[in-house]
Design an enzyme around this catalytic site. Structure first.
Site: not given
Length: 598
Positions: A31, A33-34, A151
């Site tokens: 589900i 990708k990186g 963040d």
């Protein structure tokens, strides 16, 4: 066909390599990708739950990345709250001294707030209120533990089909200790500029406070109201220009406290700007929401409310009681002793391995007794090969195997501290969670009823307010009442939260996910068009969407996410606050989401 299947099996085997815990999970699909690795949806065969497994490659290649991962897994173990994403487990590596990858098992979330905002221009006031309520509740819990997220942005807030939000990505978070320099000045702050507090744009203040997160929540809430970022600055100077264009030039005493000399000079030389009325900037928003938003976006951090004070605002008057919102004990300084030392890769490997063992209690006990002997476990490749071969033969129709008990339990905080609940108190409405909806309708054309576990046939969907051509959205999910308040004291291991809001009333909005097929979408669209319009029409937000910058590596491209804002009980019955408690949404065509630790 056979080569394709062999290639698929090889990819799945490569995903888990030699990690023994892999036998417990059955992979469904990739589900996300990186550069960090891969995220897969999977089934926990011991519990039947759907989970997201994130494989982080080469954790120790860079010390800074390894420290960020260590910091995040530690914080997520210590911060157990319904509005913060949960790590269910971390897979045990085959060797303590040689492992390079880690596998983190999260609860599965369908989307994130960025995708929800991007794909919907028909969010109602009830959505706005419920979203902000959950974000502030998560902040209150974090800040009572002296944790600053630093963040916060829409991509770091996960979302479910029932409007449940959960904060994720604690890689930049810090724990504040009064006797350490980290509370005075952080030089490594690299958070997204658009949601960065003005005191961080030029390193204004000599001491940061939780107000930096409050500002970020204000920016996110403004984006929810309008559908586009509030301050999309292209540089620090441009960011300050956008902020002062809305809020006006700050007071002289505020400028005098600016740490950065260039920023201080720029603000002093800036032409006089007046505050733009928020009712003009956000013409369709609830006036109470705008009054709170203006407090959240105060230029001077001392003028911003704390999360607890914001939850006590009249905007949430009938949604929940602030005194019942959970708090967290301050985190021990010893948990983050590593932040004070210069660590080698081997040091960090040892600390991460120790965190992994927190999710394997018996092995942790053995490890402590043996002073750190390594554990080797057999490969799970053979088991996974059989699983995928069986799935191929049966066209993926096999169901999950659910043993009666789990073998391991994680070791979070044993309880979350909150005020006692009066057993004679008014019955409550579950304001933060609802029962999970099924991913698709059953083959018999029925969906589970959330009120009594009964089933009923699927009827034609109602017409969607402000629908767009080709867009099909079903109705929303139930909020369940709890009649036994003696059991409603807060438990950190559950994702349910109870608040005294409305009289006992079962609501059955019949929410389900539509299968992502074009034919069914067209049929449902035809049926929806034939239905009469509902009486409640949500406020239309600005549909203009900015260009998507800085895309999240966890989120793949997807079709639009749809949300239905139809309320099943008229506002006249409970009033606006009652309607807010039952406002929920249904998503379709859900894409991948991120779980932090990039």
């Amino acid at each position: 066909m056979q080569k394709t299947q062999e290639k698929k099996n090889m990819k799945e085997m490569e995903f888990f390599t030699e990690y023994g815990d892999a036998n417990r999970y059955r992979i469904l699909e990739v589900i996300g990708k990186g550069s960090y690795g891969v995220v897969c949806a999977a089934i926990d065969t011991q519990t039947g739950e759907k989970v997201a497994i994130k494989k982080i490659n080469d954790v120790f290649e860079h010390v800074s990345d390894a420290l960020r991962i260590l910091r995040e897994v530690k914080l997520l173990r210590l911060l157990r709250h319904p509005d913060i994403v949960e790590i269910k487990s971390i897979m045990l590596p085959p060797s303590k001294r040689e492992f390079k990858d880690i596998y983190v098992v999260f609860e599965l979330m369908e989307s994130d707030l960025h995708q929800v905002i991007k794909a919907n221009d028909d969010l109602t006031r009830e959505h706005h209120q419920f979203f902000l309520y959950q974000m502030l509740r998560a902040l209150k819990y974090m800040h009572t533990a002296n944790v600053y997220h630093r963040d916060l942005k829409p991509k770091n807030i996960l979302a479910n089909a029932n409007c449940k939000l959960k904060v994720c990505d604690f890689g930049l978070a810090r724990v504040s200790f009064n006797d350490t320099p980290t509370t005075v000045f952080w030089t490594d702050y690299v958070a997204t500029r658009w949601y960065r507090a003005p005191e961080l744009c030029g390193s204004f203040c000599s001491k940061y406070t939780p107000a930096i997160d409050i500002w970020s929540i204000g920016c996110i809430f403004a984006e929810v109201l309008t559908g586009k970022p509030l301050f999309p600055g292209k540089s620090v100077v441009h960011q300050l220009d956008l902020i002062t264009d809305l809020l006006g030039t700050p007071k002289s005493e505020t400028i005098a406290g600016v740490r950065n000399e260039k920023a201080r000079k720029y603000l002093n030389e800036m032409r006089k700007k007046n505050l733009v009325p928020f009712s003009q900037k956000f013409p369709n928003a609830d006036p109470l929401a705008l009054r709170l938003l203006q407090r959240l976006l105060a230029f001077d951090p001392k003028d911003r409310p704390t999360a607890a004070e914001a939850l006590a605002d009249p905007y949430f008057k009938c949604l929940a009681k602030v005194e019942r919102e959970p708090s967290c004990q301050p985190i021990s300084k010893m948990e983050f002793e590593f932040e004070r030392r210069r660590l080698t890769k081997d040091d960090i490997r040892e600390l991460i391995y120790r965190e992994i063992l927190e999710y394997h209690p018996q092995l942790l006990k053995d490890y402590m007794n043996s002073e750190g002997s390594s554990f080797l476990y057999p490969s799970a490749i053979g088991h996974l090969r059989k699983q995928f071969a069986y799935l191929e033969e049966n066209s993926g129709k096999s169901g999950p195997v659910i043993p009666p008990d789990r073998k391991h339990a994680s070791l979070p905080r044993s309880a979350v501290h909150s005020s006692a609940v009066n057993s004679n108190a008014q019955p409550s409405l579950n304001a933060s969670d609802s029962r999970r909806v099924s991913i698709e309708p059953s083959r018999n054309g029925v969906v589970p009823s959330t009120s009594a576990y009964s089933t009923k046939p699927l009827g034609p969907p109602p017409r969607v307010p402000s629908g767009k051509p080709g867009r099909v959205v079903e109705s929303s999910v139930t909020y369940e009442n709890d009649r036994n308040l003696k059991e409603s004291s807060y438990d950190a291991r559950t994702s349910y939260y109870r608040s005294t809001v409305l009289p006992p009333q079962t609501v059955s909005p019949n929410c389900y996910f539509l299968p992502n097929t074009m034919n069914q979408e067209k049929r449902s669209g035809t049926e929806a068009a034939s239905q009469p319009k509902p009486q409640f029409v949500p406020t239309q937000c600005n549909s203009a969407k900015p260009a998507e910058l800085n895309p999240n590596p966890y989120v793949q491209s997807q079709h639009k996410v749809g949300i239905d804002a139809k309320l099943l009980h008229a506002q006249s019955q409970y009033g606006p606050a009652g309607a807010a408690a039952v406002a929920v949404a249904a998503h379709r065509n859900i894409g991948a989401v991120g779980y932090g630790m990039s």
